[in-house]
Write a protein that holds these residues in place. Structure first.
Motif, short mmCIF file in Angstrom:
data_model
loop_
_atom_site.label_atom_id
_atom_site.label_comp_id
_atom_site.label_asym_id
_atom_site.label_seq_id
_atom_site.Cartn_x
_atom_site.Cartn_y
_atom_site.Cartn_z
N VAL A 43 0.86 -1.19 0.00
CA VAL A 43 0.00 0.00 0.00
C VAL A 43 0.90 1.24 0.00
O VAL A 43 0.69 2.19 -0.77
CB VAL A 43 -0.94 0.01 1.24
N ALA A 44 1.92 1.24 0.85
CA ALA A 44 2.81 2.40 0.97
C ALA A 44 3.52 2.67 -0.37
O ALA A 44 3.52 3.80 -0.87
CB ALA A 44 3.84 2.15 2.07
N ASN A 45 4.07 1.62 -0.95
CA ASN A 45 4.80 1.81 -2.22
C ASN A 45 3.89 2.34 -3.33
O ASN A 45 4.25 3.26 -4.07
CB ASN A 45 5.40 0.48 -2.71
N ASP A 46 2.69 1.76 -3.44
CA ASP A 46 1.82 2.17 -4.55
C ASP A 46 1.17 3.54 -4.30
O ASP A 46 0.85 4.24 -5.27
CB ASP A 46 0.75 1.09 -4.81
N ALA A 47 1.00 3.92 -3.04
CA ALA A 47 0.47 5.26 -2.76
C ALA A 47 1.49 6.31 -3.21
O ALA A 47 1.11 7.40 -3.67
CB ALA A 47 0.16 5.41 -1.28
N LEU A 48 2.76 5.98 -3.13
CA LEU A 48 3.80 6.90 -3.63
C LEU A 48 3.61 7.13 -5.12
O LEU A 48 3.76 8.25 -5.62
CB LEU A 48 5.20 6.31 -3.42
N SER A 49 3.28 6.05 -5.84
CA SER A 49 3.16 6.22 -7.29
C SER A 49 1.87 6.95 -7.65
O SER A 49 1.67 7.33 -8.80
CB SER A 49 3.29 4.88 -8.02
N LEU A 50 0.98 7.17 -6.67
CA LEU A 50 -0.18 8.05 -6.89
C LEU A 50 0.15 9.46 -6.41
O LEU A 50 -0.74 10.27 -6.16
CB LEU A 50 -1.40 7.50 -6.13
N ASP A 51 1.44 9.70 -6.21
CA ASP A 51 1.95 11.03 -5.82
C ASP A 51 1.53 11.48 -4.42
O ASP A 51 1.42 12.67 -4.15
CB ASP A 51 1.55 12.11 -6.84
N MET A 52 1.27 10.50 -3.55
CA MET A 52 0.98 10.87 -2.16
C MET A 52 2.31 10.93 -1.39
O MET A 52 3.30 10.31 -1.78
CB MET A 52 0.08 9.83 -1.48
N ASP A 53 2.31 11.69 -0.29
CA ASP A 53 3.43 11.59 0.66
C ASP A 53 3.07 10.45 1.59
O ASP A 53 1.94 10.38 2.07
CB ASP A 53 3.53 12.87 1.50
N VAL A 54 4.01 9.57 1.85
CA VAL A 54 3.68 8.40 2.66
C VAL A 54 4.58 8.31 3.89
O VAL A 54 5.81 8.39 3.81
CB VAL A 54 3.79 7.09 1.83
N VAL A 55 3.90 8.17 5.03
CA VAL A 55 4.59 8.05 6.31
C VAL A 55 4.18 6.69 6.87
O VAL A 55 3.02 6.30 6.75
CB VAL A 55 4.08 9.14 7.28
N ALA A 56 5.12 5.97 7.49
CA ALA A 56 4.75 4.64 7.99
C ALA A 56 5.29 4.41 9.39
O ALA A 56 6.37 4.91 9.75
CB ALA A 56 5.29 3.57 7.04
N TYR A 57 4.53 3.61 10.14
CA TYR A 57 4.93 3.27 11.51
C TYR A 57 4.86 1.76 11.69
O TYR A 57 3.80 1.15 11.45
CB TYR A 57 3.99 3.96 12.50
N ASP A 58 5.98 1.14 12.03
CA ASP A 58 6.01 -0.29 12.36
C ASP A 58 7.29 -0.57 13.12
O ASP A 58 8.36 -0.72 12.53
CB ASP A 58 5.95 -1.14 11.07
N PRO A 59 7.20 -0.66 14.45
CA PRO A 59 8.44 -0.87 15.21
C PRO A 59 9.03 -2.27 15.03
O PRO A 59 10.15 -2.52 15.44
CB PRO A 59 7.99 -0.67 16.68
N PHE A 60 8.26 -3.19 14.41
CA PHE A 60 8.74 -4.58 14.30
C PHE A 60 8.94 -5.01 12.85
O PHE A 60 8.90 -6.20 12.53
CB PHE A 60 7.74 -5.54 14.96
N VAL A 61 9.12 -4.06 11.96
CA VAL A 61 9.17 -4.40 10.53
C VAL A 61 10.22 -5.49 10.25
O VAL A 61 11.31 -5.47 10.82
CB VAL A 61 9.42 -3.12 9.68
#
Ligand code: NAI
Ligand code: AKG
Length: 396
Positions: free
Chosen positions: A151-169
């Motif tokens: 979701v994060a990667n593809d939202a970038l290609s829709l020209d959104m700014d993407v912020v993510a939170y996952d302490p256990f990635v």
């Protein structure tokens, strides 16, 4: 040898067809060797002692009491990533549909059915549904696993700014995430700055009510919140207050219930995130393959309660032992085998948290009484919850 599989829910044929003549698949089996299911809840259901494995054709395992089943010697599998693309596509379409007020606009348009001057009414009233573009808006992704990462990667290609939170990635997922996805180390930072938030974390005791009053209070006014993970991740009382005071402009959820229906500005979808032909096939194929592999060889891939193990079965027989991860288990097991004069050809022992799994290949072809005897002895070792013998049918 015939393996009995009990199924719940609609499992795609592409997966069921992998269970060949060695398998009997039956939704009513009272003593199955394994269970293959989707969302059916096994909480509060008695588990037949015959069950050695459960495969969840999907990601979330909150419908399975994993801890208590592990104590009973059951391996629980899921199918990580198999439905991630389906969920991603629906999340992105909801993001756009929500930004353009499509859900309420379609409901209003349908209400015009049968009235006169539809075209005129449309032109006169469409201003009520003016939306926003998502380009340049900020999307917050909570949980960067198989779904959150795409979701994060593809939202970038829709020209959104993407912020993510996952302490256990996980390291595997971290490799796939674009470096343009901005990682934040505390949730408040994400909540305070995003126009849209989507959550993709598993439901557990720790994450129940994860989005609570404090989280809503930290959000920007008018946020659009998308939940394709699980309803219980969001505290509904806090959600109700946040919808009423306008903190949440829209809540889109895949998990409707009676309370949700009472709330304004909610879009409820009937748990469709993973419902595509492709995803259902992917999940069924992966789940059936993992079950087959486990039942036929004892090897484990994608269990949520035991480590991966892959040891080719070449000797006449194999013993699989599921046990607590405590000192001297392997010592006790090998002493027992030596007492019966069984020679160990190969062995693997791996642990995951408080559980461990040992595979022992033996040079001996066991008779049925010998197998019963050694399994009884193994199961009498304190800490062993299940032992199995697999005769290698291909061995000459
Ligand atoms: N609506 C639907 O049909 C579907 C819903 N789901 C739900 O989505 C969930 C996520 O699925 P996947 O991405 O495939 O799972 P995943 O296991 O690949 O990813 C989950 C991610 O959440 C992260 N996480 C765990 N606790 C967290 C916390 N406290 N804060 C932030 N991040 C946290 C983990 O580190 C992991 O990276 C599933 O557990 C399931 O409940 C999954 C598939 C279909
Ligand atoms: O099987 C389904 O349709 C539900 C999928 C799901 O919720 C999951 O994979 O966690």
């Amino acid at each position: 040898m015939t393996h009995h599989i009990k199924t719940y829910n609609q499992i795609a044929n592409a997966g069921l067809s992998l269970l060949d003549e060695q398998y009997k698949v039956n939704a009513a089996d009272a003593d199955p060797d394994a269970i293959l299911l989707r969302s059916h809840s096994l909480h509060n259901e008695p588990l037949p002692s015959s069950v050695q494995a459960i495969a969840r054709a999907g990601a979330g395992t909150n419908n399975i009491p994993v801890e208590s089943f592990t104590e009973q010697g059951v391996v629980v599998f899921n199918t990580p990533g198999a439905n991630a693309n389906a969920v991603k596509e629906l999340v992105l379409s909801c993001l756009i549909a929500s930004a353009r007020n499509l859900f309420s606009a379609i409901t209003w348009t349908n209400s015009l059915k049968g009235s006169t001057n539809v075209a005129q009414q449309v032109e006169a009233n469409k201003k009520a549904f003016i939306g926003n573009e998502i380009r340049g808006k900020k999307l917050g992704v909570i949980g960067l696993g198989n779904i959150g990462s795409v979701v994060a990667n593809d939202a970038l290609s829709l020209d959104m700014d993407v912020v993510a939170y996952d302490p256990f990635v996980s390291v595997d997922v971290a490799w796939m995430i674009s470096r343009n996805v901005q990682r934040v180390h505390n949730l408040e930072e994400l909540l305070a700055t995003c126009d849209y938030i989507t959550i993709h974390v598993p439901l557990s005791e720790k994450t129940t009510g994860f989005i609570d009053e404090k989280a809503f209070k930290a959000m920007k006014k008018g946020i659009q919140f998308i939940n394709f993970a699980r309803g219980e991740l969001v505290d509904e009382q806090a959600l109700e207050a946040a919808l009423k005071d306008g903190t949440v402009g829209k809540y889109i959820t895949d998990f409707p219930n009676d309370r949700i229906f009472e709330l304004e500005n909610v879009v409820a979808i009937p748990h469709l995130g993973a419902s595509t032909l492709e995803s259902e096939e992917n999940c069924a194929v992966m789940a059936a393959t993992q079950l087959k592999n486990f039942l036929e060889t004892g090897n484990i891939r994608n269990a949520v309660n035991l480590p991966n193990i892959d040891l080719p079965l070449t000797s006449p027989g194999r013993l699989t032992i599921m046990h607590k991860n405590v000192p001297n288990m392997v010592g006790q097991i090998s002493t027992l085998l030596a007492e019966r004069a069984f020679n160990i050809a190969d062995m693997v022992n791996r642990s995951r948290g408080s559980w461990a799994y040992t595979l022992i290949d033996i040079d001996n072809k066991l008779t049925d009484p010998e197998a019963v005897d050694i399994l009884n002895r193994l199961q009498n070792i304190e800490g062993v919850v299940r032992a199995r013998h697999i005769a290698n049918g291909w061995h000459k």
